[in-house]
Design an enzyme around this catalytic site. Structure first.
Site, PDB file in Angstrom:
ATOM      1  N   GLU A   1     -41.591  22.742 -77.382  1.00  0.00           N
ATOM      2  CA  GLU A   1     -40.453  23.368 -76.705  1.00  0.00           C
ATOM      3  C   GLU A   1     -39.176  23.050 -77.473  1.00  0.00           C
ATOM      4  O   GLU A   1     -38.722  21.901 -77.486  1.00  0.00           O
ATOM      5  CB  GLU A   1     -40.340  22.862 -75.265  1.00  0.00           C
ATOM      6  CG  GLU A   1     -39.128  23.427 -74.529  1.00  0.00           C
ATOM      7  CD  GLU A   1     -38.845  22.751 -73.195  1.00  0.00           C
ATOM      8  OE1 GLU A   1     -37.672  22.768 -72.777  1.00  0.00           O
ATOM      9  OE2 GLU A   1     -39.783  22.208 -72.581  1.00  0.00           O
TER      10      GLU A   1
ATOM     11  N   ARG B   1     -30.098  24.094 -77.447  1.00  0.00           N
ATOM     12  CA  ARG B   1     -28.885  23.297 -77.208  1.00  0.00           C
ATOM     13  C   ARG B   1     -28.074  23.075 -78.472  1.00  0.00           C
ATOM     14  O   ARG B   1     -27.013  22.460 -78.424  1.00  0.00           O
ATOM     15  CB  ARG B   1     -29.257  21.923 -76.624  1.00  0.00           C
ATOM     16  CG  ARG B   1     -30.022  21.983 -75.321  1.00  0.00           C
ATOM     17  CD  ARG B   1     -30.328  20.584 -74.824  1.00  0.00           C
ATOM     18  NE  ARG B   1     -31.348  20.596 -73.779  1.00  0.00           N
ATOM     19  CZ  ARG B   1     -31.793  19.516 -73.158  1.00  0.00           C
ATOM     20  NH1 ARG B   1     -31.311  18.332 -73.482  1.00  0.00           N
ATOM     21  NH2 ARG B   1     -32.719  19.603 -72.226  1.00  0.00           N
TER      22      ARG B   1
ATOM     23  N   LYS C   1     -41.627  24.067 -63.930  1.00  0.00           N
ATOM     24  CA  LYS C   1     -41.167  22.793 -64.483  1.00  0.00           C
ATOM     25  C   LYS C   1     -40.429  22.061 -63.367  1.00  0.00           C
ATOM     26  O   LYS C   1     -39.468  22.602 -62.814  1.00  0.00           O
ATOM     27  CB  LYS C   1     -40.231  23.041 -65.671  1.00  0.00           C
ATOM     28  CG  LYS C   1     -39.589  21.772 -66.205  1.00  0.00           C
ATOM     29  CD  LYS C   1     -38.853  22.015 -67.508  1.00  0.00           C
ATOM     30  CE  LYS C   1     -37.411  22.397 -67.291  1.00  0.00           C
ATOM     31  NZ  LYS C   1     -36.603  22.231 -68.519  1.00  0.00           N
TER      32      LYS C   1
END
Length: 207
Positions: A43, A47, A130
């Site tokens: 993943e 960011r 999640k």
């Protein structure tokens, strides 16, 4: 279809590395180390400015299944898909993002922290979530309580999980895998260290 494929991705390894990457040139050696250590599902969090280019580069690594994390809205979703993301992870769930993701057909793992989030996901045809941020949203007791009314839901707890606590989370029936950043320590890239941490993580058993 989307749900089945995110389920398959979640079952590939007990830990999904949550990657914050600053240098595109680190992408391939990092991915190679993680895959060699037995963690194929990666993943890449959106960011940093390097994230989309790094995601595209990691796709060239044999055996890697590369997705985008920290996807917040349909525009970021489209950017991630365009970069080649094979699955999408978000910190939360909005109707806008949920509808865009399900319409795209890409495997989607939205973040949830309470029962209303799960119900919103179920309304969209989703049942894989999640649990985020796991450690500060009540931890294992909270997830056990949340999972009880939603027998069809399965989870990937992420946020504040460590090598020491991961086994406790993986022991829970509704948990298919956990997300963690500990397998990719901050600082200068050290592929041999990453591979060693990945080997330890991949050896963890679910249930």
């Amino acid at each position: 279809m989307t749900d089945q494929s995110i389920d398959q991705i979640m079952r590939l390894a007990p830990v999904i590395p949550v990657i914050v990457i600053d240098r595109v040139e680190d992408a391939v050696p990092m991915a190679e180390a993680l895959v060699a250590g037995g963690l194929p599902v990666l993943e890449v969090t959106l960011r940093t400015p390097a994230a989309l280019d790094a995601l595209a580069a990691m796709k060239a690594v044999k055996g890697a299944v590369v997705g985008a994390g920290t996807v917040l809205d349909p525009a970021m979703l489209n950017g991630a898909i365009h970069a080649g993301a094979e699955f999408i992870v978000s910190p939360g769930l909005t109707d806008n993002l949920g509808k865009a993701a399900t319409q795209s057909g890409i495997p989607f793992l939205p973040g949830i922290a309470n029962a209303s989030d799960i119900m919103r996901g179920l309304d969209l045809g989703l049942s894989r979530f999640k649990f985020f941020p796991a450690a500060t949203s009540g931890g294992i007791p909270a997830l056990k309580a949340l999972a009880a009314p939603f027998g069809q839901a399965r989870f990937c707890p992420t946020g504040g999980i460590t090598a020491a606590t991961a086994p406790d989370w993986l022991a829970l029936d509704p948990v298919l895998c956990v997300g963690g950043s500990w397998v990719v320590p901050a600082g200068p890239l050290n592929p041999s260290r990453i591979e060693a941490l990945a080997r330890e993580a991949s050896a963890l058993s679910c249930h």
